[in-house]
Design a protein around this motif. Structure first.
Motif, PDB file in Angstrom:
ATOM      1  N   ALA A 106      41.725  52.598  39.143  1.00 22.81           N
ATOM      2  CA  ALA A 106      40.816  51.536  39.429  1.00 22.81           C
ATOM      3  C   ALA A 106      41.278  49.909  38.806  1.00 22.81           C
ATOM      4  O   ALA A 106      41.245  49.204  39.312  1.00 22.81           O
ATOM      5  N   GLN A 107      41.899  50.438  37.643  1.00 29.38           N
ATOM      6  CA  GLN A 107      42.539  49.208  36.778  1.00 29.38           C
ATOM      7  C   GLN A 107      43.796  48.701  37.988  1.00 29.38           C
ATOM      8  O   GLN A 107      43.768  47.304  37.909  1.00 29.38           O
ATOM      9  N   ALA A 139      43.569  48.588  40.990  1.00 28.91           N
ATOM     10  CA  ALA A 139      42.781  47.772  42.188  1.00 28.91           C
ATOM     11  C   ALA A 139      42.519  46.508  41.672  1.00 28.91           C
ATOM     12  O   ALA A 139      42.459  45.500  42.222  1.00 28.91           O
ATOM     13  N   GLY A 140      41.962  46.462  40.496  1.00 29.13           N
ATOM     14  CA  GLY A 140      41.439  45.287  39.813  1.00 29.13           C
ATOM     15  C   GLY A 140      42.599  44.068  39.687  1.00 29.13           C
ATOM     16  O   GLY A 140      42.369  42.981  39.930  1.00 29.13           O
ATOM     17  N   TYR A 149      43.085  42.784  43.055  1.00 26.46           N
ATOM     18  CA  TYR A 149      42.286  41.804  43.491  1.00 26.46           C
ATOM     19  C   TYR A 149      42.678  40.366  42.857  1.00 26.46           C
ATOM     20  O   TYR A 149      42.670  39.388  43.553  1.00 26.46           O
ATOM     21  N   GLU A 204      35.916  40.085  46.399  1.00 28.37           N
ATOM     22  CA  GLU A 204      35.954  41.366  45.350  1.00 28.37           C
ATOM     23  C   GLU A 204      36.404  40.812  43.772  1.00 28.37           C
ATOM     24  O   GLU A 204      35.770  41.559  42.856  1.00 28.37           O
ATOM     25  N   THR A 205      37.061  39.942  43.915  1.00 29.71           N
ATOM     26  CA  THR A 205      37.285  39.444  42.401  1.00 29.71           C
ATOM     27  C   THR A 205      35.922  38.840  41.672  1.00 29.71           C
ATOM     28  O   THR A 205      35.645  39.378  40.453  1.00 29.71           O
ATOM     29  N   THR A 233      33.776  41.700  40.662  1.00 35.54           N
ATOM     30  CA  THR A 233      34.273  42.402  39.531  1.00 35.54           C
ATOM     31  C   THR A 233      33.951  41.689  38.268  1.00 35.54           C
ATOM     32  O   THR A 233      33.570  42.172  37.356  1.00 35.54           O
ATOM     33  N   ALA A 248      33.546  51.447  38.586  1.00 36.51           N
ATOM     34  CA  ALA A 248      34.882  51.001  38.708  1.00 36.51           C
ATOM     35  C   ALA A 248      34.992  49.509  38.485  1.00 36.51           C
ATOM     36  O   ALA A 248      36.187  49.154  38.112  1.00 36.51           O
ATOM     37  N   LYS A 249      33.853  48.803  38.317  1.00 36.77           N
ATOM     38  CA  LYS A 249      33.989  47.368  37.944  1.00 36.77           C
ATOM     39  C   LYS A 249      34.764  47.047  36.585  1.00 36.77           C
ATOM     40  O   LYS A 249      35.345  46.216  36.327  1.00 36.77           O
ATOM     41  N   GLN A 305      38.342  47.755  36.833  1.00 28.17           N
ATOM     42  CA  GLN A 305      38.746  46.750  37.422  1.00 28.17           C
ATOM     43  C   GLN A 305      39.057  45.333  36.705  1.00 28.17           C
ATOM     44  O   GLN A 305      39.763  44.689  36.863  1.00 28.17           O
ATOM     45  N   GLN A 325      42.069  42.962  36.150  1.00 27.03           N
ATOM     46  CA  GLN A 325      42.049  41.680  36.298  1.00 27.03           C
ATOM     47  C   GLN A 325      42.574  40.707  34.956  1.00 27.03           C
ATOM     48  O   GLN A 325      43.333  39.654  35.038  1.00 27.03           O
TER      49      GLN A 325
END
Length: 336
Positions: free
Chosen positions: A210-211, A213-214, A217, A235-236, A239, A300-301, A304, A308
Motif C-alpha cells: 500500500a505504501q 501505491a501511495g 499516486y 487518489e492523492t 489519501t 490502506a489510506k 499510502q 506520499q
C-alpha cells in the motif's frame, strides 16, 4: 508467432521463473532480465531457451528500467518484432492468451496494448493474496491503463520511449497515459491472461504494498496532475484527506468541542460501507469478500500517506526514492 517477443523480469524467483518462461515455444524470442539473482535464475532461463540481460546494479533498479532494457535486447535479436508480451517473473502466461492478444492487436491498429485477467495462483493462502485477486478483477473494455503483464505494440512503445525508468512504482499507468496522449488505445479483454504468485502472508507485506501505491499516486500526480486528465490527483487528495486531514481535525478539535469532534471519525465506517456496497453491486463478490476488500481500501489510506510523504521528502531533498519491497523472497518485480 514470428511477430511476437516476450520480456520477463525478476530476481530469485525459483520455480516460478520456470513457469513464467513456459511460454517460450509460443513466441519468436524470449528475453529474461535479471536483477542480481543468487538462486541460479540466469542459468535456468538460459536452459529454457531465453536470452538474458544482467542489470548493472550500480544504477538504481526499477521494474520500468528492467523492462526497457529487455525490450532493447529483444529488438537487437529480432528487429522485426511487432508485439511484445511483458510479464513479471512471478507470473505464468495462461494457455491461449498469446493467440488472443495477438488477434486483437492485429485486428485493431489503434490499440497500443491489451491485457486480460491476472489471477492470484493461491488466493486462499492468505487474506492478502485474496485482496490482490479481487483488486485485479477490473472491468473489461477500453481502459486507461494496464498492469505489468500486457502485450504491447512495439511501434507504440517506441513512440513514447518506453517506461519511465525513474519510477519505482506506477510505471504502467504512466506509460499508458502517454500512449493515450498520442491517440493510442488500451483494451482489457474478457480473457484469462496470467497466474500470479504473490506469496503475501503478513500484514507488514500488505502495508508496504500500500505504501508503494501511495508513492506512485504522489509521483504520478506531481508529473501529470496539471494536465487535463489530472492523473492520480483524486487518489492523492483522497489519501491526504482520509490519512491525515480527517483524523487530525477530529483530534485537535476534541478539547474545544468536548469530544464531539470525534464523531467525525464515523466517516471511516461510512466510507467502508459505501465501498462495500459498491463492490457488492458491481463485482462478482461474496458479502465476505466485499467487506474485506472495502475495509482494506479504507485502512490502506494510512500506509499510502506514508508513501506520499516519502516521495515528497525525497523530492525536496533531491534524493532518489528507494524501491519499496514487500515480498518474503528477494524478488523485486512490480507486482502492482
Amino acid at each position: 508467432m514470428k511477430q511476437i517477443g516476450l520480456v520477463a523480469i525478476g530476481r530469485n524467483e525459483g520455480q516460478r521463473l520456470r513457469q513464467c518462461l513456459s511460454a517460450t515455444d509460443k513466441v519468436a524470442r524470449v528475453v529474461y532480465v535479471d536483477s542480481g539473482s543468487t538462486d541460479g535464475s540466469l542459468e535456468l532461463a538460459r536452459s529454457l531457451g531465453a536470452h538474458t540481460v544482467e542489470l548493472d546494479l550500480s544504477i538504481p533498479f526499477t521494474a520500468a528500467r528492467a523492462r526497457n532494457e529487455g525490450f532493447a535486447r529483444l529488438l537487437e535479436l529480432a528487429p522485426d518484432i511487432e508485439f511484445v508480451q511483458f510479464v513479471d517473473g512471478d507470473c505464468e502466461v495462461v494457455d491461449g492468451w498469446i493467440d488472443r492478444a495477438y488477434s486483437e492487436l492485429t485486428a485493431k491498429p489503434d490499440l497500443a496494448a491489451v491485457c486480460g485477467r491476472r489471477r492470484e495462483r493461491y488466493p486462499k493462502a492468505s487474506i492478502y493474496n485474496q485482496l490482490c485477486d479481487i483488486e485485479w478483477d477490473t472491468p473489461i473494455g477500453e481502459t486507461k491503463a494496464c498492469g505489468g503483464d500486457s502485450m504491447m505494440r512495439a511501434t507504440a512503445f517506441q513512440q513514447v520511449e518506453g517506461f519511465n525508468p525513474a519510477l519505482i512504482a506506477g510505471e504502467e499507468p504512466e506509460l499508458c497515459l502517454r500512449l493515450r496522449q498520442k491517440d493510442w488505445k488500451i483494451l482489457r479483454l474478457d480473457a484469462e491472461m496470467t497466474l500470479h504468485d504473490a506469496q503475501m502472508t503478513s500484514f507488514a507485506q500488505w502495508r508496504k504494498r500500500a505504501q508503494r501505491a501511495g508513492h506512485a499516486y504522489a509521483e504520478g500526480a506531481w508529473m501529470h496532475g496539471s494536465e487535463p486528465e489530472r492523473h492520480w490527483v483524486k487518489e492523492t487528495q483522497s489519501t491526504w484527506f482520509w490519512g491525515l486531514v480527517l483524523p487530525v481535525l477530529a483530534l485537535t478539535m476534541a478539547w474545544p468541542t468536548k469530544g464531539w469532534s470525534l464523531l467525525i471519525l464515523s466517516g471511516y465506517p461510512l466510507a467502508t460501507y459505501r465501498t462495500y456496497n459498491y463492490y457488492l453491486k458491481h463485482r462478482d463478490l461474496t458479502t465476505q469478500e466485499a467487506a474485506i476488500y472495502a475495509f482494506s481500501c479504507v485502512l490502506a489510506k494510512f500506509p499510502q500517506l506514508q508513501g506520499q510523504i516519502q516521495f515528497h521528502q525525497h523530492r525536496l531533498l533531491g534524493q532518489q526514492s528507494k524501491l519499496i519491497e514487500y515480498k518474503t523472497t528477494n524478488s523485486i518485480n512490480s507486482a502492482s
